[in-house]
Design a protein around this motif. Structure first.
Motif, PDB file in Angstrom:
ATOM      1  N   ASP A 117       0.872  -1.171   0.000  1.00 61.46           N
ATOM      2  CA  ASP A 117       0.000   0.000   0.000  1.00 61.46           C
ATOM      3  C   ASP A 117       0.911   1.223   0.000  1.00 61.46           C
ATOM      4  OD1 ASP A 117      -1.692   2.103   0.484  1.00 61.46           O
ATOM      5  OD2 ASP A 117      -2.855   1.082   2.036  1.00 61.46           O
ATOM      6  N   GLY A 119       0.212   4.328  -0.648  1.00 60.43           N
ATOM      7  CA  GLY A 119      -0.356   5.581  -0.161  1.00 60.43           C
ATOM      8  C   GLY A 119       0.010   6.778  -1.014  1.00 60.43           C
ATOM      9  N   GLU A 120       0.622   7.788  -0.383  1.00 63.29           N
ATOM     10  CA  GLU A 120       0.973   9.035  -1.065  1.00 63.29           C
ATOM     11  C   GLU A 120       2.429   9.063  -1.528  1.00 63.29           C
ATOM     12  OE1 GLU A 120       0.003   8.723   2.027  1.00 63.29           O
ATOM     13  OE2 GLU A 120      -1.921   9.699   2.332  1.00 63.29           O
ATOM     14  N   TRP A 179       3.144   2.704   2.981  1.00 65.14           N
ATOM     15  CA  TRP A 179       3.677   4.079   2.951  1.00 65.14           C
ATOM     16  C   TRP A 179       2.565   5.037   3.355  1.00 65.14           C
ATOM     17  CZ3 TRP A 179       8.508   5.911   0.682  1.00 65.14           C
ATOM     18  CH2 TRP A 179       8.617   7.307   0.659  1.00 65.14           C
ATOM     19  N   ARG A 180       2.856   5.910   4.301  1.00 61.10           N
ATOM     20  CA  ARG A 180       1.892   6.917   4.714  1.00 61.10           C
ATOM     21  C   ARG A 180       2.571   8.282   4.848  1.00 61.10           C
ATOM     22  NH1 ARG A 180      -1.107   3.834   3.211  1.00 61.10           N
ATOM     23  NH2 ARG A 180      -2.897   2.826   4.213  1.00 61.10           N
ATOM     24  N   SER A 181       1.892   9.317   4.354  1.00 62.37           N
ATOM     25  CA  SER A 181       2.328  10.690   4.592  1.00 62.37           C
ATOM     26  C   SER A 181       1.543  11.241   5.773  1.00 62.37           C
ATOM     27  CB  SER A 181       2.079  11.562   3.360  1.00 62.37           C
ATOM     28  OG  SER A 181       2.271  12.932   3.682  1.00 62.37           O
ATOM     29  N   PHE A 191      -4.462   6.487  13.511  1.00 64.87           N
ATOM     30  CA  PHE A 191      -3.446   5.949  12.609  1.00 64.87           C
ATOM     31  C   PHE A 191      -3.264   4.449  12.837  1.00 64.87           C
ATOM     32  CE2 PHE A 191       1.052   4.834  11.973  1.00 64.87           C
ATOM     33  CZ  PHE A 191       1.145   5.060  10.607  1.00 64.87           C
ATOM     34  N   ASN A 194      -6.131   2.555  11.446  1.00 67.70           N
ATOM     35  CA  ASN A 194      -6.004   2.454   9.990  1.00 67.70           C
ATOM     36  C   ASN A 194      -5.038   1.342   9.598  1.00 67.70           C
ATOM     37  OD1 ASN A 194      -4.150   3.522   7.505  1.00 67.70           O
ATOM     38  ND2 ASN A 194      -6.309   3.971   7.131  1.00 67.70           N
ATOM     39  N   LEU A 232       6.821   6.262   7.184  1.00 67.32           N
ATOM     40  CA  LEU A 232       6.054   7.457   7.536  1.00 67.32           C
ATOM     41  C   LEU A 232       6.794   8.683   7.017  1.00 67.32           C
ATOM     42  CD1 LEU A 232       4.896   6.744  11.207  1.00 67.32           C
ATOM     43  CD2 LEU A 232       3.775   6.170   9.054  1.00 67.32           C
TER      44      LEU A 232
END
Length: 550
Positions: A117, A119-120, A179-181, A191, A194, A232
């Motif tokens: 995943d 993400g951004e 990956w998360r921003s 978080f 999630n 992160l």
């Protein structure tokens, strides 16, 4: 190619591993059975360069050993990956090691256990250099099994791009890649909830609201049972502005608990933090399983950026560019575009015409970072901008009217370092401090703007009550500071203030009236004590002198 694998499949797999176009071209020829000497002749490079390119490919596919067996192992890996994706009954993997790891992960993915995943995460289609940093990060995460790795640096230094490239290279070693921003951060509790949904294959599991319960579930059910890579980005967004670096925003303190527990609890996964600001606990945690890296730009990367635009520069020009723009990759990209578009590709003309060039995008990044400073940090930044040379702690404190304690001064310096705004340089027995070149420029311009505003307010009201920076900062460097200082009139604070006032007066009232008012104010301040008016009298007198000499 003598292998039965389509070139477009090899190209896709190679790009995922971070193989460059030059390396890919070389490995295609090698897989086609061409000898090293023949490849070198066709590409117009040396035999050593061919072997170096192939060596990089083997490294990115995690193929060790010596001799021709490495090319055979690469061919076998590619064939296995192709057969795994498209299916075949006549292929069976041989041996153990890398291939067996790939087989296990592929099987897990087919059963819904392996997930990615992104993400951004930004798309990284072009990547330069960074071989040493990538090797180090690979070593920490895959070999040393670090639980927490931080990639730190000023905005625009390339840390996110480096982290994407790293994650793409090592993704096949993990059951989960997430990956998360945190640019618009959730509370830590949300978080974690999630994350549980992602780990649960996007189902709607029963998620307790309690942070500890969620954390324990993630560790026990996922991070210990599976190999997970959690990245992160924009971690500085959960940290508070307006105070010393590394402290958490209201509602985000749970991220501190997350870092501490992921660093200390035993598991087989890795958390990668990408941040422009270093959390306070990171230094205390650093050790065998917790490490951090601050990427630095090299001339090689800068040259590649310019080469992509069809630009070249002489050695002295490179030296000047690196001195001006330090470790900011974004600045080099913008400068390359500017030279190409407005200076006919002539780097020398650009350097001669512009001084230290700050484009709007860079200015916005600098403003975001500067706005995060505490008042005491900003004061230090202004003093260093006035000096324009490295200063020791004693020199830095010398002209401060109200000197903070030595302990507070050290905390402020450390905080600026955590933000990657200040550099520490050892000069013999003494440590000196200097701002990054772009920060010096930005701080000098900002200080000049605010001094201009205070001057205009004084002219308008004919009172000095609202003067702050005029009172607190001596705008002309003292003799000790001037000794050895570089001649840089473009960043002289008094000169910058003069230029701003001169331009305004010429467009509006003219010189005579405002100069008369300033002269009266300077006379009133002359007989007052330094404790009462600080440096305001001296500064205004110097500004009047500058304006009269214009």
């Amino acid at each position: 190619m003598t292998t039965q694998i389509p070139q477009n499949f090899v190209q896709a797999i190679a790009k995922e591993r971070g193989v460059t176009d030059a390396e890919l071209e070389t490995v295609f020829m090698a897989l086609d059975g061409q000898a090293t000497a023949a490849i070198a002749t066709k590409l117009g490079i040396s035999d050593i360069a061919v072997r170096k390119r192939l060596g990089e490919v083997y490294k990115k596919f995690q193929i060790g050993g010596n001799g021709p067996g490495k090319l055979s192992e690469l061919r076998h890996q590619l064939l296995f990956l192709h057969q795994t994706e498209y299916g075949s009954s006549d292929f069976s993997p041989r041996g153990k090691g890398t291939l067996s790891k790939i087989a296990i992960l592929s099987e897990g993915f087919a059963n819904g256990q392996r997930q990615e995943d992104w993400g951004e995460a930004p798309d990284v289609s072009v990547f330069y250099g960074r071989t040493e940093e990538l090797t180090t990060l690979n070593q920490w995460i895959l070999s040393d099994k670090c639980r927490l790795v931080a990639v730190l640096g000023f905005p625009g230094s390339g840390k996110t791009t480096l982290s994407v490239q790293l994650a793409k290279q090592i993704q096949n070693e993990f059951d989960f890649v997430i990956w998360r921003s945190l640019r618009s951060p959730l509370a830590a509790e949300e978080f974690l909830a999630n994350l549980i949904q992602v780990f649960s294959n996007q189902q709607k599991p029963l998620i307790p609201a309690d942070f500890s319960a969620n954390f324990d579930r993630i560790v026990v059910e996922y991070l210990r049972k599976h190999r997970c890579l959690l990245i992160l980005d924009d971690f500085e967004s959960v940290l508070n502005a307006g105070e010393l670096a590394g402290h958490y925003r209201e509602g985000c303190a749970g991220y501190r608990e997350l870092i501490l527990r992921l660093a200390e609890v035993d598991h087989k996964s890795c958390l990668v933090l990408i941040s422009a600001e270093e959390p306070t606990e990171l230094t205390l945690l650093a050790g065998e399983k917790v490490r951090y890296l601050k990427p630095t730009i090299s001339e090689e990367i800068a040259r590649e950026i310019f080469h992509e635009k069809g630009l070249s520069a002489k050695d002295q020009e490179w030296k000047e560019l690196l001195a001006r723009y330090g470790e900011n990759l974004l600045a080099f990209k913008i400068v390359a575009a500017t030279v190409s578009e407005f200076f006919e590709g002539n780097v020398a003309k650009f350097l001669e015409a512009t001084g230290l060039f700050i484009e709007e995008n860079i200015s916005n990044l600098l403003a975001q970072q500067f706005d995060r400073l505490s008042g005491d940090e900003a004061e230090i930044a202004y003093w260093l901008a006035v000096a324009q040379i490295p200063l020791s702690l004693a020199q830095l404190r010398e002209d401060m009217l109200f000197k903070p304690s030595l302990s507070d001064s050290l905390k402020n310096i450390d905080s600026l370092s955590r933000r990657s705004l200040i550099e520490k340089i050892n000069e013999g027995q003494e440590t000196v401090f200097v701002l990054q070149p772009l920060i010096v420029k930005y701080a000098a311009e900002l200080l000049a703007d605010r001094i201009r505003d205070e001057i205009l307010e004084a002219i308008k009201t004919q009172v000095t009550d609202r003067m702050q920076l005029l009172k607190s900062h001596k705008l002309s460097a003292n003799a000790a500071t001037l000794k050895g200082a570089k001649d840089n009139p473009s960043l002289d604070i008094l000169g910058l203030v003069k230029n701003r006032l001169q331009s305004l007066f010429l467009k509006t009232t003219g010189y005579e009236a405002p100069l008369n008012i300033l002269t009266t104010i300077a006379a009133d301040l002359k007989d007052k004590s330094v404790l009462e008016v600080g440096y305001a009298g001296e500064n205004i007198a110097n500004i009047i002198s500058e304006l009269k000499s214009a």
